[in-house]
Design a protein around this motif. Structure first.
Motif, PDB file in Angstrom:
ATOM      1  N   ASP A   6       0.806  -1.211   0.000  1.00  0.00           N
ATOM      2  CA  ASP A   6       0.000   0.000   0.000  1.00  0.00           C
ATOM      3  C   ASP A   6       0.845   1.269   0.000  1.00  0.00           C
ATOM      4  OD1 ASP A   6       1.069  -0.676   2.339  1.00  0.00           O
ATOM      5  OD2 ASP A   6      -0.619  -0.086   3.590  1.00  0.00           O
ATOM      6  N   GLY A   7       2.073   1.144  -0.472  1.00  0.00           N
ATOM      7  CA  GLY A   7       2.900   2.345  -0.512  1.00  0.00           C
ATOM      8  C   GLY A   7       3.073   2.953   0.860  1.00  0.00           C
ATOM      9  N   LEU A   8       3.822   2.259   1.669  1.00  0.00           N
ATOM     10  CA  LEU A   8       3.967   2.654   3.060  1.00  0.00           C
ATOM     11  C   LEU A   8       4.597   4.032   3.190  1.00  0.00           C
ATOM     12  CD1 LEU A   8       3.635   1.732   5.943  1.00  0.00           C
ATOM     13  CD2 LEU A   8       5.886   0.682   5.803  1.00  0.00           C
ATOM     14  N   PHE A   9       5.426   4.348   2.222  1.00  0.00           N
ATOM     15  CA  PHE A   9       6.179   5.592   2.326  1.00  0.00           C
ATOM     16  C   PHE A   9       5.550   6.741   1.541  1.00  0.00           C
ATOM     17  CE2 PHE A   9       9.194   2.092   2.853  1.00  0.00           C
ATOM     18  CZ  PHE A   9       9.682   2.394   4.109  1.00  0.00           C
ATOM     19  N   ASP A  10       4.308   6.535   1.136  1.00  0.00           N
ATOM     20  CA  ASP A  10       3.707   7.537   0.272  1.00  0.00           C
ATOM     21  C   ASP A  10       3.006   8.657   1.035  1.00  0.00           C
ATOM     22  OD1 ASP A  10       4.667   6.046  -1.712  1.00  0.00           O
ATOM     23  OD2 ASP A  10       2.754   5.216  -2.370  1.00  0.00           O
ATOM     24  N   GLY A  11       2.728   8.410   2.282  1.00  0.00           N
ATOM     25  CA  GLY A  11       2.001   9.414   3.055  1.00  0.00           C
ATOM     26  C   GLY A  11       2.825  10.668   3.256  1.00  0.00           C
ATOM     27  N   PRO A  12       2.273  11.612   3.993  1.00  0.00           N
ATOM     28  CA  PRO A  12       3.020  12.839   4.283  1.00  0.00           C
ATOM     29  C   PRO A  12       4.219  12.519   5.161  1.00  0.00           C
ATOM     30  CG  PRO A  12       1.016  12.724   5.596  1.00  0.00           C
ATOM     31  CD  PRO A  12       0.943  11.599   4.610  1.00  0.00           C
ATOM     32  N   GLY A  13       5.316  13.196   4.913  1.00  0.00           N
ATOM     33  CA  GLY A  13       6.569  12.877   5.574  1.00  0.00           C
ATOM     34  C   GLY A  13       6.528  13.002   7.079  1.00  0.00           C
ATOM     35  N   ASP A  14       5.726  13.902   7.588  1.00  0.00           N
ATOM     36  CA  ASP A  14       5.757  14.110   9.027  1.00  0.00           C
ATOM     37  C   ASP A  14       4.925  13.092   9.790  1.00  0.00           C
ATOM     38  OD1 ASP A  14       3.621  15.037   7.733  1.00  0.00           O
ATOM     39  OD2 ASP A  14       3.424  16.912   8.822  1.00  0.00           O
ATOM     40  N   GLY A  15       4.080  12.383   9.088  1.00  0.00           N
ATOM     41  CA  GLY A  15       3.321  11.335   9.754  1.00  0.00           C
ATOM     42  C   GLY A  15       3.986   9.984   9.636  1.00  0.00           C
TER      43      GLY A  15
END
Lengths: 191, 191
Positions: free
Chosen positions: B71-80
């Motif tokens: 699920d694209g673990l690293f795709d979210g916003p960087g600070d979260g």
DNA sequence: GCAAGTCGGTCAACAGCGGTTGACCGGCGG
DNA sequence: CCGCCGGTCAACCGCTGTTGACCGACTTGC
């Protein structure tokens, strides 16, 4: 065969078997270590190794218990605890030295070994650590154990480059800082 | 995991073998998982499982790669990032869901599996993480991996009580905080 | 002084599993 | 008819922990 030569050191054959087991389990996984290997190290028959300890799992347990914190890991001053934990995990083993840590990190997986380790984790790590450091929750003590285990595994079993490269002197304070942060961390809701 | 191909290929026997392997490797160790088990799950002969992937190690590699961060673990916003990593590790798996994490934490030990994981750790975790979080050193990214691996192992493989008991809701923010502390930690000498 | 018993240890075998291999086979397109 | 693809079958070979029978030496009891 007369074990007169090394009698002083290892005396009983049983003790020599135990030490050979410690050495094996510290370098290979529980499953990869055969009773025949251990027997061959000592120079006795497989059957005796088995009969001496009852089963492979019991031999593993005995080997792990025999390596547990020989030097009183938790005996130092309480405030240097994080540093000494970090040092212990990153310490280079030379020669025949055997750390409980080495056995542990090589034998996660395998349900039999995991059973043994679940017991010892609580009794021999979490309990002393929380006692040593008053107010530390079992949960955070276990998180420390998790970090140490993870570092040991990634470094010595998997062989992750960033943890192996030269500067242990650089890695150690960073690790100590993280451990300290975990133990100190009451900044969230008290746990 | 290829989203569309998954459904489409579910007919393909090879794909069904792969999925069965993923399921097995996510619940048992590499060594404890036999090709015959996998073959039986799918309902084919052992020989075909072998011939299909060349060797057990290659099947393991294929299974692990197929589960990597679906699920694209690293795709979210960087600070979260810290929070979402913590959530991912502590997430309860329901039904047939398979995380790459589960495979990884069950198969440390065993040199063959470790070899595979050493590759994938660098390419699929450390690299994306350092890229996502500018200025983060590979060393600290690997320390994050170590923490996550340790927590996963102690919790799901060894079964350490303090990490399993009820309040995942309490554990998660603590873990997130620690991850954040590791990534933020430039308070020692720059590494 | 001799029989009995225990201790430390050997030996051979069992029973089962593991991944891997090569021969074979039915169907299908060319 | 040929040959490839998907798949089966049986077997190999090495390994595993475990077991029971046996054995020599030493101690103990009478």
């Amino acid at each position: 065969m007369k074990p007169a030569a090394d009698a002083a050191l290892s005396g009983s054959t049983r003790a020599r078997i135990l030490q050979a087991a410690m050495r094996r389990f510290a370098r290979q996984s529980y499953e990869a270590t055969g009773l025949r290997d251990i027997a061959a190290d000592v120079g006795v028959n497989v059957a005796y190794v088995h009969r001496c300890f009852g089963s492979k799992e019991r031999l593993f347990r005995a080997a792990l218990e025999a390596t547990l914190w020989p030097d009183g890991l938790f005996d130092g001053p309480g405030d240097g605890l994080a540093a000494s934990l970090a040092r212990e995990v990153l310490r280079q083993r030379d020669g025949g030295e055997i750390r409980a840590f080495d056995i542990v990190i090589h034998s996660f997986s395998s349900p039999e070994a995991a059973r043994v380790m679940a017991d010892l984790l609580a009794e021999e790590f979490v309990a002393p650590l929380t006692e040593r450091r008053g107010g530390l929750s079992a949960r955070r003590a276990t998180l420390v154990a998790a970090l140490l285990a993870g570092v040991g595994i990634l470094r010595d079993v998997v062989g992750a480059a960033p943890l192996r490269e030269a500067g242990a002197g650089e890695l150690e304070p960073a690790l100590a800082g993280i451990i300290e942060a975990i133990m100190a961390g009451g900044d969230e809701a008290a746990d």
